[in-house]
Design an enzyme around this catalytic site. Structure first.
Site, short mmCIF file in Angstrom:
data_model
loop_
_atom_site.label_atom_id
_atom_site.label_comp_id
_atom_site.label_asym_id
_atom_site.label_seq_id
_atom_site.Cartn_x
_atom_site.Cartn_y
_atom_site.Cartn_z
CB CYS A 49 -15.99 0.94 -5.29
SG CYS A 49 -15.50 -0.46 -5.64
CB CYS A 126 -1.09 -5.97 7.06
SG CYS A 126 -0.97 -4.14 6.57
CG ASN A 241 -22.66 -0.63 -12.24
OD1 ASN A 241 -22.75 -0.16 -13.52
ND2 ASN A 241 -22.08 -0.03 -11.53
CD GLN A 748 6.18 4.23 5.04
OE1 GLN A 748 5.73 4.08 4.00
NE2 GLN A 748 7.21 3.58 5.90
CD GLN A 1176 4.92 -5.85 11.18
OE1 GLN A 1176 5.83 -5.36 10.38
NE2 GLN A 1176 3.76 -5.87 10.83
CD GLU A 1243 13.15 -2.41 5.80
OE1 GLU A 1243 13.24 -1.97 4.63
OE2 GLU A 1243 14.26 -2.42 6.38
#
Length: 1311
Positions: A49, A126, A241, A748, A1176, A1243
């Site tokens: 990028c 993740c 750069n 989602q 997870q 969660e």
């Protein structure tokens, strides 16, 4: 830039856009180039990028697609990261692969340090990094691989033994690398011969490139460069750069003429003499680091003290990719005080060789070289040719210091370079050079301090004078850019003290030391090392009776991991352009609260390539919609209520044209009052959303009359940015019939997106189809906000009749979409002297922002979790969502749970402190224990598995032994302290709004026996598709390879619930099971009649018998609901339990900290896939590491978000993960409420990050007790380096000038 060329021109979309500023690593590629100076081909990573494509003449570019694919052959790097479960959402995976691939091209048998360095610039949101390291460390030499220090264990590369503690039904093995593809360097891509010939030809010439706005000239001769600079003195000169690039990409900085000087050999030459080394200004930082490392070994410690300081800094400066691009000259000439090298080079007495057509001159590198921020005294026609770095003598001592938000890959807040020359054989100071960066607009030299200390001895009695002198020179009490004035002043003083101690220790080794050094003060000299995370994990094996063909309960790879590792996995912005496709860019408010007087888009419409401008007037349906009785506007019509609110959008032929034109829309406002941003201000204005919630158990007021002690206090938790690697966006494609619209969207909740788009266009939902292939991370942030963005893109497509692509850049994504709610908890707690808590009265305030969004549901979840695992007989909780003039906060992994849980943990921590008890003992004393326990909202549950998790966690973590060791460590280390914390967890799974607890699926079997599953869930890395395939495989008794999931589509499964609340697999899995069982019931007669038929034969026979081979499945979960009038109800489907223990170490002088070890025991029932569930758990925990220790959203007093990219906003990197991260799934746990007795896991682990926060607080308390201070003190989350340092109050914090003067207008506000 190279990234845009690869993705849009060549169609190589494996290289991802993550931030546009070189700070995430998602766009990592390998460049290969012949270097005539070394006469060899160099392979190195760069950030695409920021890499100008015009600078690549003679260079080979290798992307992830070029090294292997599923269609031909995987490269071992791709295979091993997939097999090790190191790819979840997969968006960062190609960048990880390319970093590792390039390392192996240069070093086929790397060390762990090599791997850590190579991956330091690659961010993963993740996995928690551990599985990535597990995959890549298999390339290490076996003797180097392990860092666990456990000589009895097998090499970590083997992934541990197959069983644990002799238990036959437990395993530690998640993957098998025994049959992994071997690394064969002879099969690597060759460097193109034509480029080799070109590189060896020694032909030099100018290259000209002319674009729409910029002219580019590449030169290869120094004289040619000087000629050009004489002709065009204002032309921008670049090599790497890395400074100019971000300004061009992110801020649309425009340079009409750019001169590229990276090919000039004279600027890249390194020359050694007896006095030092002269480094060409165009030498990359990587080349500089490698050269100095070699010199350090050759010169010995006394001669190489400057090089040692430089190498130490270079190791944590930026990333490997950036160091491969950035140059020493660029670093100096950027004149940014946050850049670390200038302070060291200045302290070392380096000189600069400057050249122009008029001749050469030598300039000392000191504070006089810098004319201001970003400015130097170089003349416009001059070029920096080289830097001379002197060697040191035996009585010259040099040190470099830096402190940043994150130990690696982050700009320093303060940096320093210090050098003292002592009279030979004595401690008398002959000269002293002390330079600071980050305490002013330019480099600062403490000239007066240095002058006063010359001639004095280097002794303790002079230290106090030095500090007093220094505090007069480093005075930010009038305010400074970036804020943190007192902390930065304290750092300057602390750095000098560290330098003093370092020199004293050196003198002691030379037998010159006169001042005694207390042994416990030597900890000031220690520095934290960065190690790759290692870990142990265990899970229960499936029953021996289970068929070997049944994949449920086994650690299976993510079903798309190979495609993710090869770059073949397609995300929404990887979809090839639709013919005639346009691009949309948002026009947002720059005012927090104002009336819109006018919108003038004439300049924007006159911009080349612009097609149209859209605003509220262009919406064919409804611009305003009701959301639970609160109005939500798509485009602001009359009034803006936050900075970043969308007012309109520009539609153009290219992304760049749309973005540029959006900045040319002129908005006229009239400021309105009131305007406020913080929770405290909202409380004062009584500005709250409805409804206000309350829960109560027992008689709180009466209990307060009966307790021994009462404490009152408050706890603040800051917000958090989702920072999914894939920014939000959508492609809206209008169809020619009946107003149909197709959307390829990163959502989602596709059904909600469909609903909002339909409302906006005034079209029935059956004409709008949303497709979701996968998400590059979601974490709750792609539920609500993406619906509005989709509606805007659809409006543009409707107006123009052409496809419209919306891809938010990182800055706009962070500005517009917001994140996790900041919370303030005010509490009153009553307890007995032994720590038994009898009563808690808690009021939660959240900052909801300007609109309701999901804030009321999030507050409800916080209240419903305020008891965690504690049986407190009398509880009262009130929840108020504050309405402020900030972008509305939204769902984030945990959905209010972490905030609610953290507040009660803070209460128990304070109770323990007051009682003089270990916090672990107070927690244990107050836990639920009855087999049939009731939560504070009246839901029945059994806490036995939570208690088992707690006991196993303490045992596996060796908690009591380590706590004693920590006490011993703290007693012997004055400037370093350690802390340890363990917490239990009770986390509700499912939606408290019962109608969301449903799932649907469609399963089709084709005549060849292959199976296609469609469901309403969204794959975003959590493995919902993999688990659905495992379930289908079990029921249908077919291999997983026969089952495919194409996408989530509202045309296949309508009205689906969002993939959220850790309930996706529960709902979708049961629906897939239902559909598959329906099909098997239909097939049963055929199977009985033809028992010897193969699966394909059975399916053909069923087809011939006209048996339907398509079935829908549906899951209707048990109803959940809370009666908020009564304050009771079954809020959740069930609870997931766990426990976590973490140990940290802090540096009391800087506020830096190291996460040493974390042990987690998690109850996931009977795991459907242990590899995914452990992944997870680790990923959620590491996201919690960011929430509680690193990630800070900074708002200006005007309500402007200032942290709008990874350069300012830091998420956990590899070095932030605990060195030892152990995760164990609790055996023999059952859950009758979910699919195959499993439990949701996405969660809950986020909350475990609080163990680091409270361990840090314990470490600070240890430091404060030693200094005679109270161990009760306020500490808000996140526990940043600044907060840690300033809480460790000492002589230095009190000396800071800003700490002694009154309040001033703050740089940032705690919202």
């Amino acid at each position: 830039m190279l990234l845009g060329y690869l993705r849009r021109k060549v169609g190589l979309t494996g290289t991802k856009y993550g931030c546009g500023g070189g700070a995430c690593g998602a766009c990592t590629v390998m460049l290969s180039k012949y270097d005539p100076l070394l006469d060899s081909v160099l392979h190195y990573t760069v950030i695409a990028c920021l890499q100008p494509i015009c600078a690549l003449h003679g260079t080979s570019v290798v992307t992830v697609e070029g090294i292997g694919s599923t269609k031909t052959k995987l490269h071992p790097v791709q295979e091993r990261i997939a097999k090790a479960h190191g790819s979840q959402c997969g968006f960062c995976t190609p960048g990880m692969v390319m970093s590792m691939y390039t390392l192996l091209r240069n070093k086929p048998q790397p060390t762990m340090e090599d791997i850590t360095e190579a991956l330091a610039g690659n961010i993963c949101r993740c996995t928690g990094y551990r599985p990535i390291i597990d995959g890549f460390k298999t390339f290490c030499d076996a003797t180097d691989c392990c860092q666990t220090g456990d000589g009895e264990q097998k090499c970590c590369g083997s992934n541990g033994p197959s069983s644990t503690n002799g238990c036959k039904d437990m395993s530690e093995k998640l993957c098998d690398m025994e049959n992994a593809l071997p690394l064969d360097p002879t099969q690597d891509l060759i460097f193109p011969p034509e480029l080799m010939l070109m590189g060896k030809s020694h032909e030099s010439h100018r290259l000209y490139f002319k674009g729409e706005r910029v002219k580019w000239i590449s030169v290869e001769e120094l004289d040619d460069l000087l000629e050009l600079k004489a002709e065009h003195p204002d032309a921008r000169l670049i090599v790497g750069n890395t400074t100019v690039g971000p300004k061009m990409v992110l801020k649309d900085a425009h340079h009409p003429l750019i001169i590229y000087a990276g090919g000039i050999s004279e600027l890249r030459t390194i020359r050694w003499t007896d006095q030092g080394v002269t480094v060409g200004a165009a030498c990359t930082l990587s080349m500089l680091k490698e050269t100095l490392e070699v010199a350090e070994r050759r010169l010995g410690p006394e001669r190489s003290r400057v090089t040692q300081a430089l190498v130490t800094t270079l190791r944590c400066l930026a990333s490997k990719q950036i160091r491969n691009m950035a140059t020493i000259g660029g670093n100096i000439l950027s004149a940014n005080p946050k850049y670390d090298l200038n302070s060291i080079l200045a302290a070392a007495g380096c000189t600069l060789q400057v050249i122009s057509k008029d001749g050469t001159r030598e300039i000392p590198l000191d504070e006089n070289f810098f004319a201001g921020f970003g400015k130097t005294i170089l003349k416009p026609n001059e070029v920096l040719q080289s830097v001379h770095i002197p060697l040191t003598g035996p009585w010259e001592f040099v040190c470099a210091f830096r402190q940043a938000q994150r130990r690696e890959f982050a700009f320093s807040m303060v940096n320093a370079g210090m050098k003292v020359t002592l009279k030979e054989g004595t401690d008398g100071v002959e000269s002293l050079r002390v330079f600071f960066g980050g305490v002013g607009p330019t480099l600062i030299q403490a000239r007066h301090t240095c002058k006063e200390l010359v001639g004095r001895p280097w002794r303790e009695e002079q230290l106090e004078d030095a500090l007093m002198l220094l505090r007069e020179e480093i005075d930010l009490s009038q305010g400074a850019h970036g804020g943190r004035e007192a902390y930065r002043e304290t750092l300057a003083l602390s750095f000098f003290f560290k330098f003093y101690m370092h020199v004293l220790q050196e003198l002691r080794e030379k037998d010159v030391c006169i001042s005694d050094i207390p042994l416990d003060h030597l900890s000031a000299l220690k520095s934290f090392s960065n190690e790759a995370p290692q870990g142990k994990h265990s899970y229960q094996l499936v029953a021996e009776a289970q068929s070997s063909k049944d994949p449920v309960g086994r650690p299976r790879m993510h079903q798309a991991s190979y495609q993710q590792a090869t770059g073949e996995a397609q995300y929404y912005d990887d979809i090839p352009p639709v013919r005639g496709e346009l691009f949309v860019s948002m026009v947002t408010s720059t005012k927090a609260h104002a009336k819109i007087l006018s919108i003038d888009a004439s300049d924007a419409l006159a911009t080349p390539g612009v097609v149209t401008f859209i605003c509220a007037a262009d919406v064919p349906g409804q611009n305003r919609r009701l959301w639970f009785n609160n109005v939500e506007e798509l485009f602001a019509e009359e009034e803006v209520v936050c900075v970043g609110q969308i007012i309109g959008a520009v539609v153009a032929e290219t992304r760049e044209q749309a973005k540029r034109a959006a900045g040319r829309v002129r908005l006229t406002y009239e400021d309105l009052l009131p305007v406020f941003f913080t929770i405290q201000e909202a409380i004062e204005h009584e500005s709250f959303f409805n409804p206000k919630r309350k829960l109560e158990r027992g008689d709180v007021d009466k209990a307060f009359e009966e307790v021994d002690c009462i404490l009152e206090g408050e706890m603040y938790m800051g917000g958090q940015e989702h920072f999914y690697l894939e920014t939000q966006g959508v492609i809206a494609v209008p169809r020619p019939e009946a107003g149909e619209m197709e959307l390829f969207v990163a959502s989602q909740h596709a059904a909600y997106t469909q609903e909002v788009v339909g409302t906006t266009l005034g079209i029935d939902a059956n004409k709008i189809t949303c497709h979701v292939k996968r998400l590059g991370g979601g974490f709750g942030g792609k539920v609500m906000k993406i619906a509005s963005l989709s509606a805007i893109a659809a409006t543009a497509a409707h107006k123009t009749g052409r496809a419209v692509r919306c891809v938010l850049d990182r800055s706009d994504d962070m500005l517009i979409t917001s994140g996790r709610h900041p919370f303030l908890g005010k509490y009153k707690v009553g307890f007995m002297k032994d720590g038994t808590v009898l009563a808690v009265d808690m009021t939660y305030y959240s900052n909801g922002g300007c609109t309701l969004d999901e804030s009321s549901f999030i507050m409800e979840k916080a209240l419903l979790h305020m008891d965690n695992g504690y049986r407190i007989p009398h509880m009262r909780g009130r929840g108020l969502v504050c309405r402020t003039y900030l972008p509305s906060y939204t769902a984030f992994r945990g959905f209010g749970g972490p905030q609610g849980l953290t507040m009660i943990e803070s209460v128990l921590q304070e109770v323990a402190t007051h009682c003089g008890q270990p916090a672990e003992r107070v927690r244990q004393l107050n836990m639920y224990r009855d087999e049939e326990s009731l939560t504070h909202h009246g839901q029945l549950f059994c806490p036995s598995t939570m208690l088992r998790c707690w006991e196993e966690c303490l045992d596996k973590a060796q908690y009591h032994t380590r706590r004693q060791a920590i006490q011993l460590f703290n007693a012997h280390n004055y400037w370093r302290k350690r802390g340890i914390c363990a917490v239990p967890l009770k986390f509700g799974i499912g939606f408290s709004k019962g109608f969301y607890n449903q799932g649907a699926a469609l399963v089709n079997i084709y005549k060849d026996g292959s199976v296609l599953v469609s469901h309403g869930g969204t794959e975003m890395g959590q493995g919902i598709n993999t688990k659905a395939i495992q379930i289908a495989s079990r029921i249908l008794k077919v291999p997983m390879s026969l089952v495919h999931i194409k996408e989530t589509c509202t045309g296949n499964v309508p009205n689906a619930a969002p993939s959220a609340a850790s309930f996706g697999t529960d709902a979708v899995g049961m629906a897939v099971k239902d559909a598959c069982e329906t099909l098997m019931n239909r097939l049963e007669p055929v199977m009985q009649k033809h028992p010897n038929y193969s699966w394909p034969q059975l399916i053909v026979e069923a087809y011939c018998q006209k048996i339907s081979l398509s079935a829908t499945g549906f899951f209707m979960g048990a109803h959940t609901n809370v009666d908020w009038e009564k304050g009771e109800g079954n809020a959740y489907y069930y609870f997931t339990f766990g426990a976590c223990c973490s140990e940290v170490e802090i540096d009391c002088l800087t506020g830096d900290h190291k996460n040493i070890r974390t042990d987690i025991v998690m109850d996931v029932g009977q795991s459907l896939n242990p590899a995914l569930d452990i992944g997870q758990t680790e990923g959620g925990f590491v996201q919690g590491v960011g929430l509680y220790t690193i990630e800070e959203l900074q708002f200006s007093p005007e309500g402007v978000l200032m942290t709008r990219g990874p350069s300012q906003y830091k998420v956990p990197a590899l070095s932030d993960v605990p060195t030892q991260l152990n995760v164990h799934l609790l055996p023999d746990s059952h859950n009758p409420h979910a699919i195959y007795s499993s439990k949701g896991i996405g969660e809950p682990p986020v909350f475990f990050g609080c163990t680091l926060f409270f361990a840090i607080k314990e470490a600070i308390a240890a430091a404060r007790r030693e200094r005679g201070l109270s161990d009760r003190f306020p500490l808000s989350s996140p526990a940043s380096a600044e907060k840690i340092r300033m809480a460790c109050e000492d002589h230095f914090t009190k000396m800071a000038p800003s700490a002694q003067k009154g309040p001033r207008r703050p740089w940032k506000i705690n919202v």
